[in-house]
Enzyme design. Structure first.
Site, short mmCIF file in Angstrom:
data_model
loop_
_atom_site.label_atom_id
_atom_site.label_comp_id
_atom_site.label_asym_id
_atom_site.label_seq_id
_atom_site.Cartn_x
_atom_site.Cartn_y
_atom_site.Cartn_z
N ASP A 1 70.99 31.52 30.42
CA ASP A 1 70.43 30.28 29.86
C ASP A 1 71.89 29.77 28.96
O ASP A 1 72.83 30.13 28.49
CB ASP A 1 69.48 30.21 28.72
CG ASP A 1 68.85 28.87 28.19
OD1 ASP A 1 69.09 27.78 28.79
OD2 ASP A 1 68.89 28.95 26.96
N ASP B 1 66.53 32.46 25.49
CA ASP B 1 65.97 32.16 24.06
C ASP B 1 65.13 31.32 24.01
O ASP B 1 64.18 31.48 23.10
CB ASP B 1 67.19 31.68 23.27
CG ASP B 1 67.51 30.25 23.48
OD1 ASP B 1 67.80 29.89 24.29
OD2 ASP B 1 67.22 29.52 22.38
N ASP C 1 62.42 29.62 29.21
CA ASP C 1 62.94 30.80 29.92
C ASP C 1 61.94 31.94 30.17
O ASP C 1 62.13 32.83 30.93
CB ASP C 1 64.25 31.05 28.95
CG ASP C 1 65.40 30.38 28.78
OD1 ASP C 1 65.80 29.74 29.89
OD2 ASP C 1 66.01 30.15 27.52
#
Length: 635
Positions: A328, A528, A532
């Site tokens: 990410d 995080d 996600d």
């Protein structure tokens, strides 16, 4: 008669399942207490056995071993399921038969630790889903015929209009009909900056309205909203993520059958039952059973010293087989916090005086960009004053009166409304900053352009180095982000990542993971945010940023970076590969030892005492080889 037999069989199976259910009473608290008591009993057996009326190892055998033996027997009788538990049961029983109570207790204790950790992981995953459900808006302000009505969010249907006040969560996926505001969409898209929205823009359920009041037409509501869909995605990913099947499980049927057949053959051939018992003793796969869990426990200990909390033992095995490392962006490769990247002043202003004016005007702002300007000015030692007047203009910026001077901080549209002339070179500079993935903010004072401030969510210091190390190990780094294409490609270029997918929603990230793994790849997903969580849960290994990351992401992951830094990631990857090699060495050694010892026992070259000695030496050597992982360092 046949019907009676079937009824009796069903009754017996039902009784066995009731016994199994009774053994599960007490839950995690009972299991943890039994493990502590068993550990103390094994210590007492080792140091104080001669001074006690009985061998304390029996406590560990009963508390940890009995559930394994009973569970294996039930699975064998009801479903003919031959797994590693049958091997463990065989090892425990044979060790008891020859009086090796310590060995029986230690094997049972180690296997129950693994079972306890696996069950704890399942409980954490369920807790993550509950936290995700907790983000779901509970109520909605339904607008109809000029009046507002507060209703349960699930009662809103597509086509109805809801009003969302500042500070409230948006209860539906829909289109803004009126009003302007900034929306924190990080829970859904992962974008680091709030998004300015106005009539015609799309908003998502679960996101936070920060500033103005807006009316939203529901396009998707109830169970079809973004947060609700994310809950379903995490649940489906959890159900579809198959655990690693250990080698002992895969070979359990063959090994058990071979041990029993060889023992019977030896008994028949020699006529000596002691020979058969010796064969069972040396063939009992204690070393084989310990080969995987001891290596994994040592690797987990190594990883924890470097800030990695490994929450599922099989993650170390899965990590070693990884082919793609998916990052990410916000909060993972980047810090997740905007900071001042550059200052460009226009004469007669200098960068410091321009920044002091902008920071003083933003001093009461709640916008992340405004906070970043204030923090940047304070870190540079600027002297700030409170604004005398302060007006937020949603989607454009703000105006304020600072020491009697009118200051405006915002975009080109705000400058135009303030009749501030922005030169071509200043516009071009702002466009270059935007092209580089930064946010350009104009500052004016008393109708004159004072300069430009560029803000960016900066790359972590270690990100580029970590990506380079992973690529050198043959892994494919990939960037998946909810941010726009331009920003995503800028960050990817700085980090050295070639494959980029931007504007990804949670289902897009999950679909990418599914596509790679369906093609035979193995994905390690690093993220995080709440958005996600589905991909973290579905990937072969999910790694969550523990410091800035959300609890939902941490609960969906297999490994958590406690110190929130990526610098040890290459070591973790190398450690997982070393762990897999150690497991293979342990397995090969234990199988070879079993075969050799069995041959010696069958030919009378090895007696029961010698068999027990060989049996224990093999287990000790496996444990010692695994323990070397505790201090292992990658080059």
């Amino acid at each position: 008669m046949h019907g009676c037999d079937e009824a009796g069989e069903r009754g017996a199976k039902a009784a066995l399942r009731r016994i199994e259910g009774a053994m599960e009473l007490g839950g995690a608290g009972k299991d943890a207490a039994f493990l502590v008591i068993s550990a103390l009993s094994l210590v007492a057996s080792f140091f104080f056995r001669s001074s006690l009326p009985f061998d304390p190892a029996w406590v560990a055998i009963v508390l940890c071993g009995l559930p394994i033996v009973v569970g294996a027997a039930i699975a064998l009788v009801t479903e003919f399921d031959v797994k590693a538990d049958v091997l463990v049961s065989l090892a425990i029983v044979a060790s008891i038969v020859i009086g090796e109570y310590d060995a029986a207790g230690i094997v049972a204790f180690i296997m129950q630790i693994g079972s306890f950790l696996e069950e704890a992981t399942v409980r954490r995953a369920r807790a993550g889903i509950e936290r995700l459900v907790g983000l779901t808006p509970r109520t909605a302000r339904l607008v109809g015929e000029g009046a507002e009505q507060l209703v349960a969010a699930e009662r809103v249907v597509a086509g109805q209009v809801v009003r969302v006040l500042p500070g409230e969560s948006i209860p539906v996926d829909g289109t803004v009909l009126s009003g302007e505001t900034s929306v924190d969409q990080s829970v859904v898209t992962g974008e680091s900056m709030p998004v300015d929205v106005r009539a015609g823009d799309v908003v998502y359920s679960g996101t936070l309205n920060q500033l103005g009041s807006i009316d939203v037409r529901a396009d998707r509501a109830g169970d079809d909203g973004s947060i609700q869909r994310m809950v379903r995605l995490v649940r489906s990913a959890d159900a579809g993520k198959s655990p690693v099947v250990r080698t002992a499980d895969r070979w359990a049927t063959v090994i058990v059958a071979a041990a029993l057949l060889i023992a019977v053959f030896t008994w028949v051939a020699t006529g000596e039952v002691i020979r058969a018992v010796t064969v069972l003793v040396v063939f009992c796969p204690c070393a084989l059973v310990l080969a995987t869990p001891t290596a994994i426990m040592a690797a987990i200990g190594n990883a924890s010293k470097r800030g990695f909390l490994t929450r599922e033992g099989s993650a170390m095995e899965s990590l070693a087989r990884t082919t793609h490392v998916v990052f990410d962006k916000t909060g993972t490769l980047t810090t997740g916090v905007p900071t001042i990247a550059s200052l460009e002043a226009v004469s007669p202003f200098d960068p410091r005086s321009m920044l002091e004016l902008a920071a003083s005007a933003e001093r009461k702002s709640e916008h992340p960009l405004g906070k970043a300007i204030v923090e940047g000015a304070e870190s540079r030692g600027c002297a700030l004053s409170d604004p005398e007047r302060f007006d937020v203009l949603v989607g454009r910026g703000l105006t304020a009166t600072v020491a009697g001077r009118r200051v405006a901080v915002g975009n080109a549209e705000l400058m135009a409304s303030e009749s501030v002339e922005v030169a071509e070179d200043a516009l071009a500079r702002a466009q270059r900053e935007e092209a580089a993935g930064r946010t350009a903010v104009f500052v004016s004072c008393d109708g004159r352009l004072a300069g430009t401030i560029a803000l960016a969510d900066g790359l972590r210091d270690e990100s580029a180095h970590v990506v380079s190390d992973l690529a050198s190990m043959g892994l494919v780094p990939v960037l998946l982000t909810g941010d726009n294409e331009r920003t995503a490609r800028t960050i990817a270029a700085q980090a050295g990542i070639g494959e980029v997918h931007a504007a990804c929603l949670p289902e897009d990230k999950m679909a990418y993971v599914q596509r790679i793994e369906a093609a035979g790849g193995k994905v390690c997903m690093i993220g995080d945010g709440v958005n996600d969580a589905p991909a973290l849960r579905l990937a072969s290994v999910g790694v969550a940023m523990g410091g800035v990351g959300s609890d939902v992401a941490a609960d969906a992951s297999d490994i958590v970076l406690v110190d929130d830094g990526l610098s040890g990631l290459a070591h973790l990857m190398a450690l997982s590969r070393r762990t897999l090699r150690t497991i293979r060495v342990n397995l090969s050694f234990s199988m070879a030892l079993n075969v050799a010892a069995t041959a010696l026992a069958a030919t009378r070259a090895l007696g029961p005492v010698g068999g027990a000695l060989v049996h224990n030496i093999g287990s000790v050597l496996v444990i010692v080889n695994s323990a070397l992982l505790l201090r292992w360092r990658s080059r």
